[in-house]
Write a protein that holds these residues in place. Sequence first.
Motif, mmCIF file in Angstrom:
data_model
loop_
_atom_site.group_PDB
_atom_site.id
_atom_site.type_symbol
_atom_site.label_atom_id
_atom_site.label_comp_id
_atom_site.label_asym_id
_atom_site.label_seq_id
_atom_site.Cartn_x
_atom_site.Cartn_y
_atom_site.Cartn_z
ATOM 1 N N ALA A 137 81.476 36.748 -24.950
ATOM 2 C CA ALA A 137 82.396 35.917 -24.164
ATOM 3 C C ALA A 137 82.994 36.714 -23.015
ATOM 4 O O ALA A 137 83.066 36.221 -21.870
ATOM 5 N N LEU A 138 83.413 37.955 -23.262
ATOM 6 C CA LEU A 138 84.002 38.784 -22.211
ATOM 7 C C LEU A 138 82.967 39.174 -21.158
ATOM 8 O O LEU A 138 83.251 39.149 -19.949
ATOM 9 N N ALA A 139 81.784 39.541 -21.599
ATOM 10 C CA ALA A 139 80.746 39.951 -20.657
ATOM 11 C C ALA A 139 80.370 38.799 -19.731
ATOM 12 O O ALA A 139 80.186 38.993 -18.522
ATOM 13 N N ARG A 140 80.268 37.611 -20.290
ATOM 14 C CA ARG A 140 79.928 36.462 -19.446
ATOM 15 C C ARG A 140 81.051 36.170 -18.457
ATOM 16 O O ARG A 140 80.773 35.839 -17.292
ATOM 17 N N GLU A 141 82.299 36.283 -18.894
ATOM 18 C CA GLU A 141 83.428 36.075 -17.974
ATOM 19 C C GLU A 141 83.388 37.089 -16.831
ATOM 20 O O GLU A 141 83.810 36.796 -15.710
ATOM 21 N N ALA A 142 82.881 38.290 -17.129
ATOM 22 C CA ALA A 142 82.814 39.350 -16.119
ATOM 23 C C ALA A 142 81.540 39.291 -15.292
ATOM 24 O O ALA A 142 81.281 40.197 -14.494
ATOM 25 N N GLY A 143 80.742 38.244 -15.473
ATOM 26 C CA GLY A 143 79.556 38.061 -14.661
ATOM 27 C C GLY A 143 78.340 38.827 -15.125
ATOM 28 O O GLY A 143 77.363 38.965 -14.378
ATOM 29 N N LEU A 144 78.345 39.311 -16.362
ATOM 30 C CA LEU A 144 77.198 40.034 -16.896
ATOM 31 C C LEU A 144 76.306 39.097 -17.710
ATOM 32 O O LEU A 144 76.780 38.092 -18.248
ATOM 33 N N THR A 185 85.921 46.724 -10.320
ATOM 34 C CA THR A 185 84.615 47.152 -9.822
ATOM 35 C C THR A 185 83.660 45.969 -9.775
ATOM 36 O O THR A 185 83.768 45.026 -10.556
ATOM 37 N N ASN A 186 82.696 46.056 -8.864
ATOM 38 C CA ASN A 186 81.626 45.064 -8.801
ATOM 39 C C ASN A 186 80.339 45.578 -9.424
ATOM 40 O O ASN A 186 79.394 44.810 -9.608
ATOM 41 N N ALA A 187 80.280 46.875 -9.725
ATOM 42 C CA ALA A 187 79.057 47.457 -10.279
ATOM 43 C C ALA A 187 78.864 47.008 -11.721
ATOM 44 O O ALA A 187 79.754 47.213 -12.557
ATOM 45 N N PRO A 188 77.719 46.407 -12.055
ATOM 46 C CA PRO A 188 77.512 45.891 -13.421
ATOM 47 C C PRO A 188 77.660 46.964 -14.498
ATOM 48 O O PRO A 188 78.261 46.713 -15.544
#
Length: 363
Positions: free
Chosen positions: A103-110, A51-54
Amino acid sequence: MIGWNAFVLLAAVNLAPSPPATMAAPPTPEQVMAVPPELRQQLQERVIDATNAPEQRLQRIVDLVFKPDGLGLQYDTTATLTVAETWEQHRANCLSFTLLFVALAREAGLEARIQEVGQVVTWYQEQGVIYNAGHVNVGLRVAGRHGTLDLDQNVLYDRRGPRVISDQRALAHYYNNRGAELMATHDAEAMEYLRTALRMDPAFAPAWNNLGVLERRRGDARAAALAFDNALRAHPALLSALSNATSMYRQLGDTRRAAQLGERLQRARDRDPFYQFMQGVEAERRGDYAQATAAYRHAIRLYGNAHQFHFGLARAYFLQGENQRAMREMARARELGGTDQVRAVYQAKLDSLHRINARQIPR
């Protein structure tokens, strides 16, 4: 562990020596935060590609971390681990969880940041109360909204609440925690972790305090004094440093300095609602309900909006047979309860008090 602006004498303790060849060096900051390939692949498949939705990405990261078909993370207060170790061992304390999730959230663009709370009180069971001089959690900004994600839902924050800190300071937490854990068995390794913490953040008072404890145990009173002085420059009201320094100077025979620090320690305790609350808990445990009442009331004067403090006072009143006062404090705890579930618990206890009181009223 508050973000103090203070000048710290870095020359007081040598922070630069390399660890002995026989001792494992602390992981580098990059190693602490590195996402292992297997976890990165799962993140790509289950979150980024899905998904692209944050908001949906955030929920999918939560599922990846907590569901059994992902990490299945378990809470372990002793697990100060790197991101990779957390993934391998499926356990984390508040710090390890925060490092992993950010770390995971930043990798996912959040947009995710690490937040710090100066001190907290944690309830593991109704009477299992622990007073911690520091806590971290995840700060998120998703679709224009700000939120906090905390592994431990049973915590009372201090009055200032969570505040964003730098990654450097978060790493200082990691190295300091590991150093404190190693102090029980490996002095040299603990020393290296504490020095690494101070390289990450030279104004990190808890690490200076732990370094002082370690130096004192090693018999170097001068180095211990310098470390405690640095801790108190960074945080003048840090109870652990004030207590440790007072004890050390008293043992050294410096009664003047010990008395000065002792007075500061008492003033700091008198102004600390969490310390007063814990005094109430301890008095209640030993059956001194009058002292418990006095301590809980003191805590409430300093921090009146903590429902846990009013609940403690309600218990102390009830155990002394003062049911009317107990009901008043229980009602106040219910009003301040943060969630419907908490308020329902207090309402049930209040209903029980009403029934007890009704039976005791002469007819």
